[in-house]
Enzyme design. Structure first.
Site, PDB file in Angstrom:
ATOM      1  N   SER A 174       0.805  -1.223   0.000  1.00  0.00           N
ATOM      2  CA  SER A 174       0.000   0.000   0.000  1.00  0.00           C
ATOM      3  C   SER A 174       0.833   1.265   0.000  1.00  0.00           C
ATOM      4  CB  SER A 174      -0.943   0.008   1.206  1.00  0.00           C
ATOM      5  OG  SER A 174      -0.212  -0.072   2.420  1.00  0.00           O
TER       6      SER A 174
ATOM      7  N   ASP B  47      -3.873   7.852   8.146  1.00  0.00           N
ATOM      8  CA  ASP B  47      -4.685   6.795   8.753  1.00  0.00           C
ATOM      9  C   ASP B  47      -3.814   6.012   9.722  1.00  0.00           C
ATOM     10  OD1 ASP B  47      -3.164   5.044   7.204  1.00  0.00           O
ATOM     11  OD2 ASP B  47      -4.751   4.626   5.756  1.00  0.00           O
TER      12      ASP B  47
ATOM     13  N   HIS C 289      -0.482   4.802   7.340  1.00  0.00           N
ATOM     14  CA  HIS C 289       0.057   5.526   6.192  1.00  0.00           C
ATOM     15  C   HIS C 289       0.271   7.006   6.500  1.00  0.00           C
ATOM     16  CE1 HIS C 289      -2.270   2.075   4.461  1.00  0.00           C
ATOM     17  NE2 HIS C 289      -1.094   1.894   3.892  1.00  0.00           N
TER      18      HIS C 289
END
Length: 365
Positions: free
Chosen positions: A42, A340, A343
């Site tokens: 990610s 978040d 991240h």
């Protein structure tokens, strides 16, 4: 012109990146490298998981992308740009390599690279499979497919040149710990941290060997981030080895440091083994740990709370809660280190990108 002492930390970082870009581009027209080709999780996924119906982790909803182009979610796990976006801009690219699974990954768009990243992908294919992500093995298969498509667009000779001179980025491994090892009793019983790190860097070594065989000559690999400083891990594992004052978790950071030491040693062995290969270790651990422990020193106000409101259970603790997009968004994402649970914000990514671009200079000369 040097930034004044009164310049904001964000402005100083931007000026440094621009100056570095000018330095790299001296005497070079346009892009410093012909293409950027990315593999991983990610941290570099730009939308591949949007095309996977069963993928557990997606960033295709608000508030992701709130500060990106057109203020819309693209699949990037941030409010805005991720590190590879910033790096590409610094290297002279006007756009970004498309997610390989998207319709945009075709024709002339292939000339500037491709992005194979998939949220929840990991060094271990077993970890990625748990979350229906594109495994690293499958990303390599897609890369082989990309090579054939590139040759069809550019011609075989030009394609070989692009592939040899491209910058390759490998960024993964976090999920192997926080989405598997730390809550998989069977796995942690078979491997202590030292042996588990050996397993993971061994997978990277084999992956690098294959990239080299397929024509790659400039590879950058990111270190493990400070696992004990991520808001989600502090929330999940804060009862074990937690430092005073709600700070980072030393035990988890030591695990990351163990991996990073072994990664550096492995990179050294790879360079000695392969003629003409350049591999740079992109240190994300140090700048992100510093931001997490001393956010105010670099102009940030918050490193423990997340900008968006995350879920309360299961995998939701990692991502923004889609049910509270309006009320659950902070007013100024640039003052938060983390967007978040795992991240960084675009502002924090700017700091990390400095480290990556600086470390990558040797790859480009």
């Amino acid at each position: 012109m040097l930034p004044s002492r009164s310049s904001s930390p964000a402005m100083q970082r931007m000026i440094a990146l621009v100056a570095l870009s000018l330095l790299l581009s001296c005497g070079v027209h346009g892009q410093v490298v012909p293409a950027v080709i990315s593999f991983g999780d990610s941290t570099i996924d730009v939308g591949n998981n949007n095309y996977l119906p069963g993928a557990v982790f997606k960033a295709n909803y608000a508030p992701y992308g709130e500060n990106f182009r057109r203020h819309k979610a693209t699949g990037r796990f941030s409010d805005g740009k991720i590190v590879t976006d910033i790096t590409a801009e610094t290297l002279g690219f006007e756009g970004y390599a498309p997610p390989y699974l998207s319709p945009l990954a075709s024709g002339k768009n292939l000339l500037t690279g491709a992005n194979f990243g998939s949220a929840a992908s990991s060094y271990s294919d077993d970890t990625a499979a748990m979350y229906d992500a594109i495994t690293l093995s499958q990303q390599l298969k897609y890369y082989k497919e990309y090579r054939s498509k590139l040759a069809a667009v550019a011609g075989r000779r030009q394609a070989r040149t692009i592939l040899a001179e491209a910058l390759y980025v490998v960024s993964t491994g976090t999920g192997d710990f926080i989405q598997n090892y730390y809550h998989n009793a069977s796995l942690s019983a078979r491997y202590d941290v030292d042996r588990y790190c050996d397993l993971l860097v061994g997978i990277f070594s084999c992956f690098d060997d294959e990239l080299y065989r397929l024509g790659a000559r400039r590879i950058g690999v990111t270190t493990m981030p400070p696992l004990g400083c991520l808001p989600a891990t502090i929330r999940l594992y804060g009862g074990k080895g937690r430092s005073g004052g709600g700070g980072c978790l030393p035990r988890l950071n030591r695990d990351a440091e163990t991996f990073n030491r072994k990664l550096n040693a492995t990179v050294g062995a790879l360079v000695r083994r392969h003629a003409g290969l350049k591999v740079a270790v992109f240190d994300v651990y140090t700048p992100l740990r510093d931001l997490s422990e001393r956010p105010a020193a670099q102009g940030f106000a918050e490193a423990r709370r997340t900008c968006c409101r995350t879920g309360k259970a299961g995998t939701g603790v990692y991502l923004c809660d889609p049910a509270t997009t309006a009320a659950g968004m902070c007013r100024n994402a640039s003052s938060y280190v983390y967007f978040d649970g795992v991240h960084p914000s675009e502002a924090a990514n700017l700091v990390v990108a400095e480290s990556l671009v600086s470390a990558g200079i040797d790859l480009l000369t």
